[in-house]
Design an enzyme around this catalytic site. Structure first.
Site, mmCIF file in Angstrom:
data_model
loop_
_atom_site.group_PDB
_atom_site.id
_atom_site.type_symbol
_atom_site.label_atom_id
_atom_site.label_comp_id
_atom_site.label_asym_id
_atom_site.label_seq_id
_atom_site.Cartn_x
_atom_site.Cartn_y
_atom_site.Cartn_z
ATOM 1 N N LYS A 185 0.820 -1.215 0.000
ATOM 2 C CA LYS A 185 0.000 0.000 0.000
ATOM 3 C C LYS A 185 0.858 1.272 0.000
ATOM 4 O O LYS A 185 0.342 2.348 -0.291
ATOM 5 C CB LYS A 185 -0.971 0.004 1.180
ATOM 6 N N ASP A 186 2.161 1.158 0.320
ATOM 7 C CA ASP A 186 3.051 2.321 0.283
ATOM 8 C C ASP A 186 3.611 2.593 -1.107
ATOM 9 O O ASP A 186 4.159 3.666 -1.352
ATOM 10 C CB ASP A 186 4.237 2.127 1.239
ATOM 11 N N ARG A 202 -8.054 8.709 3.860
ATOM 12 C CA ARG A 202 -9.058 7.667 3.614
ATOM 13 C C ARG A 202 -9.800 7.341 4.904
ATOM 14 O O ARG A 202 -11.037 7.299 4.937
ATOM 15 C CB ARG A 202 -8.374 6.404 3.070
ATOM 16 N N ARG A 203 -9.047 7.103 5.980
ATOM 17 C CA ARG A 203 -9.680 6.778 7.257
ATOM 18 C C ARG A 203 -10.500 7.948 7.787
ATOM 19 O O ARG A 203 -11.592 7.762 8.321
ATOM 20 C CB ARG A 203 -8.607 6.358 8.268
ATOM 21 N N ARG A 213 1.758 10.423 13.658
ATOM 22 C CA ARG A 213 2.762 9.731 12.846
ATOM 23 C C ARG A 213 3.551 8.817 13.773
ATOM 24 O O ARG A 213 3.327 8.767 14.967
ATOM 25 C CB ARG A 213 3.692 10.748 12.164
ATOM 26 N N ARG A 248 2.103 4.692 17.671
ATOM 27 C CA ARG A 248 0.737 5.175 17.455
ATOM 28 C C ARG A 248 -0.243 4.469 18.396
ATOM 29 O O ARG A 248 -1.165 5.088 18.927
ATOM 30 C CB ARG A 248 0.336 4.973 15.996
ATOM 31 N N CYS A 294 -0.915 7.985 -1.717
ATOM 32 C CA CYS A 294 -1.230 7.599 -0.335
ATOM 33 C C CYS A 294 -2.173 8.586 0.356
ATOM 34 O O CYS A 294 -2.838 8.229 1.314
ATOM 35 C CB CYS A 294 0.062 7.487 0.472
#
Length: 298
Positions: free
Chosen positions: A76-77, A128-129, A146, A152, A241
């Site tokens: 996904k990166d 997105r979230r 971050r 996190r 992203c």
């Protein structure tokens, strides 16, 4: 074989996993840790970082320069367009694809979406979230965070924030202790994950045919088919992203493909959702994009 990787705990887990898979085929390897822009710049959200590939560019440069033989990334990166001279040689199994909401135990509220009360703070730097959270629970207050997965997670564990959103795959791969938190697992059909979420990608030089043959031993074809649909949607949407886009594709036992997608122009805009199924991948991503752009807002 020299394997390039970022130095975070999760990135190293992924690189070690690839090492172990290679060793099963009698291939010895060593790791080369490379710091990326995304590792160096921790005070900015993803949407504030310049360009695409801020977790991958320095590693790809090392690959192109021949300092490493292959690289392990979170799929996904990776930008959807490979730099000239590089290819994806293998994709891993897919871990749990969904996002997980981790809540400080004292802040969990039963009967509310995500078990969170109105006004609760929730940590995520993903547009997105943020867009999906706004759609499903407008009363939440997203806070940019971050750092690596454990860092996190501790934002909620310590009570600094009421909750955080993280990918299930990272939590599972690091085998983190979540017993002191309330855990809410979302449905990937509703809280649609990032394209390629839960998958590791192994990248190498296009011209290195021998290396590509060795790495192909690790490839999972069905994962490749489904994530290709997801990443083609991302590519057609010209997103990176920071785009508020979720795409998730499943292949059922009869060979049919099912895609769930969500999109908003910005994290604060109303969300659009579509679900598309068909028996082949031909034109599937294009159909998803067409329906997504014409879908009524939620």
């Amino acid at each position: 074989m020299r394997i390039g990787t970022r130095g975070s705990r999760l990135a190293l887990w992924q690189a070690h996993f690839v090492q172990e898979e290679l060793s099963r085929h009698g291939i010895a390897s060593e790791l080369e840790i490379i710091k990326t822009q995304g590792d160096r710049v921790q005070h900015l959200g993803f949407d504030k970082l310049e360009g695409k590939g801020f977790f991958t560019k320095e590693i790809e440069d090392a690959l192109l320069e021949g300092r490493i033989d292959c690289a392990v990334h979170s799929l996904k990166d990776l930008p959807t367009n490979q730099p000239e001279g590089l290819v994806l040689a293998a994709l891993s199994y897919r871990a749990s694809v969904e996002d997980v909401v981790l809540i400080h135990k004292d802040r969990a509220t039963s009967g509310m979406p995500f078990s969170l009360p109105e006004g609760a703070t929730i940590g995520t730097s993903s547009n997105r979230r943020k867009a999906i959270l706004k759609d499903l629970h407008p009363g939440l207050l997203p806070v940019d965070i971050r750092g690596n997965v454990p860092t996190r997670m501790k934002k909620a564990l310590s009570g600094e924030l009421d909750a955080v959103v993280l990918a299930a795959a990272g939590l599972e791969r690091l085998d983190l202790d979540l017993s002191e938190m309330t855990v809410v697992r979302t449905s990937p059909r509703e809280f649609v994950p990032a394209p390629g979420q839960g998958v590791m990608a192994v990248q190498t030089r296009e011209e290195d045919i021998e290396m590509r043959k060795k790495l192909s031993l690790l490839h999972h074809p069905i994962v490749g088919e489904c994530t290709n649909v997801e990443r083609t949607v991302l590519n057609l949407m010209q997103g990176g992203c920071s785009m508020p886009l979720g795409v998730y594709c499943e292949k059922d036992q009869l060979g049919n493909y099912h895609v769930w997608a969500s999109y908003a122009p910005t994290a604060s805009d109303p969300l659009r959702r579509v679900q598309v199924s068909q028996s082949t991948r031909a034109g599937l991503a294009e159909r998803v994009v067409e329906e997504l752009l014409s879908a009524p807002v939620a």
